[in-house]
Motif scaffolding. Structure first.
Motif, PDB file in Angstrom:
ATOM      1  N   ASP A 113      13.592  38.839  86.842  1.00 37.87           N
ATOM      2  CA  ASP A 113      12.726  38.669  85.234  1.00 37.87           C
ATOM      3  C   ASP A 113      11.543  37.878  84.788  1.00 37.87           C
ATOM      4  O   ASP A 113      10.196  38.468  84.829  1.00 37.87           O
ATOM      5  CB  ASP A 113      13.397  39.236  84.330  1.00 37.87           C
ATOM      6  N   ASN A 114      12.264  36.888  84.409  1.00 44.86           N
ATOM      7  CA  ASN A 114      11.780  35.973  83.994  1.00 44.86           C
ATOM      8  C   ASN A 114      11.310  34.372  84.451  1.00 44.86           C
ATOM      9  O   ASN A 114      12.614  33.965  85.477  1.00 44.86           O
ATOM     10  CB  ASN A 114      12.438  35.527  82.708  1.00 44.86           C
ATOM     11  N   ILE A 115      10.701  33.790  84.646  1.00 48.07           N
ATOM     12  CA  ILE A 115       9.979  33.285  85.084  1.00 48.07           C
ATOM     13  C   ILE A 115       9.305  31.795  83.551  1.00 48.07           C
ATOM     14  O   ILE A 115       8.936  32.451  82.791  1.00 48.07           O
ATOM     15  CB  ILE A 115       8.801  32.922  86.228  1.00 48.07           C
ATOM     16  N   GLY A 116       9.672  30.780  84.340  1.00 46.27           N
ATOM     17  CA  GLY A 116       9.181  29.407  83.347  1.00 46.27           C
ATOM     18  C   GLY A 116      10.059  29.418  82.051  1.00 46.27           C
ATOM     19  O   GLY A 116      11.192  30.615  81.861  1.00 46.27           O
ATOM     20  N   LYS A 117       8.923  29.043  80.818  1.00 46.35           N
ATOM     21  CA  LYS A 117       9.557  28.297  80.028  1.00 46.35           C
ATOM     22  C   LYS A 117       9.634  29.236  78.739  1.00 46.35           C
ATOM     23  O   LYS A 117       8.171  30.706  78.627  1.00 46.35           O
ATOM     24  CB  LYS A 117       9.512  26.827  79.168  1.00 46.35           C
TER      25      LYS A 117
END
Length: 500
Positions: free
Chosen positions: A425-429
């Protein structure tokens, strides 16, 4: 100001009109009158500013067309040689001007034969010096142009260029175009130019104002996932993805093909025939994604590139400018997206300082955001779609089985499934993470020296060919890619995109 204000030959005005040019760019507006006046010139301008027309149009206007080689243009790479040659041919087509390209990796005899009937030679330094020094060609051009002089210096061609000028002593005008003016280039200009006029495109004009620049912060292992997610969200019509190393180009191109994209790689270790085939495919829209090293950053002029992705930041600010200059061309808008790790923050700050433009930080969209964006796109497509009579029979035949509302829901569900978003679902900062990293970078903490991500710059000399390309790696896989047809998402995997 209009191009007609330069009072060029009618044949040139006809070619300019056919090319769709109306108003000259800043470098063209300033340079063309100086060249027409017969003066040498040093023009400092970045890629995408129209430098070929800036020197090509006035020199073509002054050519006698007497069957001899009157103009020589020296460029750093084979790709740029082909590009400049094509542009000059288009400008001079109504004057019956013939151009010849001279570069390594191609048979000598064929190039020599083309030179014999040409009025213009566009050449890379190594092969051109070979032909001159071995007396395989004898020419006495009136005009000599050095294009991308700083890049030729970076590639180690400075001594070759000095030697070339020993064979071109009777020239009437010498023109130099360079993105930057380091001391060796200034000294070269003093040696080979005669009381030149100077034209400079200011820092504010270094990058096209119509290019939207942004960056996303990820960990090193997230680069692939981030790129695919950004593809899903931004849905580029035609994109170039830049990598530092040739081995990264090969791996990433293969990976994108496996995800259902029509993609191929381009780098200096590929045979010339392969490179030309890839460029032709990209220009003709057979490919939707070109994965490349900086070999494609200068001189590759392809219409309709909607997005440039920096899979990794380049080694220097000039390369960044050249990279993003592949989009937003011909007055169109473009988007430049950089995927950055915390270790690259110093490099990112230096780029922003050098180009004088703030690059906006953004967060990689989660799956829900991509889904909603896809729904908006589907609604827009439905609203714009004209009804094909052949589908009326299909709908009528299903009315007994489903009411119209149910049928509509089912069709919309099929469309939405074609935009299925996979991956975590969430990628990166997060935004908070990025703010902390930016604050720390401003205080001088964190980041790797030079921002090279652990890689070192290497210089490749292949097979005795003197025309060199930077950064090492392996040959392109040249794998099969899937072309687009009609609906982009449907063409990638038959129905469900299934790319992650």
């Amino acid at each position: 100001m209009k191009f007609t204000d330069f009072n060029l030959k009618s044949e040139l005005n006809k070619a300019i009109e056919a090319a769709g040019f109306v108003e000259p760019s800043p470098v063209q507006k300033d340079s063309i009158p100086i060249v027409l006046a017969g003066k040498d010139i040093v023009a400092q301008a970045q890629t995408g500013t129209g430098k070929t027309a800036a020197f090509g149009l006035p020199l073509l206007n002054m050519m006698k067309c007497d069957g001899s080689v009157e103009m020589v243009v020296i460029v750093p790479t084979r790709e740029l040689a082909m590009q400049v040659s094509d542009e000059l041919f288009k400008f001079g087509k109504f004057l019956n001007i013939k151009t010849a390209t001279v570069y390594g990796g191609t048979a000598y005899a064929r190039q020599i034969k083309h030179v014999e009937s040409a009025s213009i030679i566009v050449a890379t330094p190594g092969r051109f010096l070979d032909l001159l020094s071995k007396k395989q060609i004898t020419i006495d051009p009136r005009f000599v142009v050095l294009d991308e002089a700083d890049e030729m210096m970076d590639m180690g061609f400075l001594d070759d260029i000095k030697d070339i000028f020993n064979y071109l002593k009777n020239r009437e005008q010498t023109l130099m175009f360079s993105a930057t003016m380091p001391l060796p280039i200034k000294k070269l200009a003093e040696k080979v130019l005669n009381e030149p006029a100077f034209v400079t495109v200011t820092k504010q004009e270094m990058t096209n104002a119509k290019i939207e620049q942004s960056f996303y912060v990820v960990e090193e292992y997230e680069r692939d996932d981030a790129l695919i997610r950004l593809f899903d969200y931004k849905d580029p019509s035609k994109a170039i993805v830049f990598c530092k190393m040739k081995r990264d180009v090969d791996r990433l191109a293969t990976y994108l093909v496996a995800q259902g994209y029509a993609a191929k790689g381009l780098h200096g270790d590929m045979e010339q025939r392969q490179r030309e085939e890839v460029i032709r495919a990209f220009k003709s829209d057979t490919l939707e994604v070109l994965v490349a090293t900086d070999v494609a950053a200068r001189g590759l002029d392809v219409k309709g590139v909607s997005h440039v992705f920096n899979y990794q930041l380049p080694f220097d600010s000039e390369s960044y400018v050249h990279r993003i200059g592949r989009t937003g061309r011909g007055g169109m808008e473009g988007k430049a997206v950089s995927i950055v790790t915390p270790a690259e923050f110093r490099s990112l700050q230096k780029i922003q300082k050098d180009i004088g433009v703030k690059i906006e930080s953004r967060i990689i969209p989660n799956k829900e955001a991509v889904k909603f964006k896809a729904i908006d796109g589907i609604k827009a497509d439905i609203a714009a779609q004209e009804i094909d009579e052949s589908v009326i029979e299909i709908i009528e035949s299903m009315k007994d089985q489903f009411d119209l509302s149910t049928l509509t829901y089912k069709l919309a569900t099929i469309l939405l499934k074609q935009n299925n978003v996979k991956g975590k679902d969430n990628i990166g900062k997060t935004k908070k993470d990025i703010e902390f990293l930016l604050e720390r970078a401003l205080k001088g903490g964190g980041g790797s020296r030079g921002g090279r991500g652990g890689h070192s710059r290497s210089r490749n000399r292949s097979g005795g060919n003197r025309d060199r390309n930077r950064s090492g790696g392996s040959r392109s896989s040249g794998g099969d890619s899937r072309g687009r047809s009609g609906n982009r998402s449907a063409s990638r995997s038959g129905g469900d995109r299934g790319r992650r």
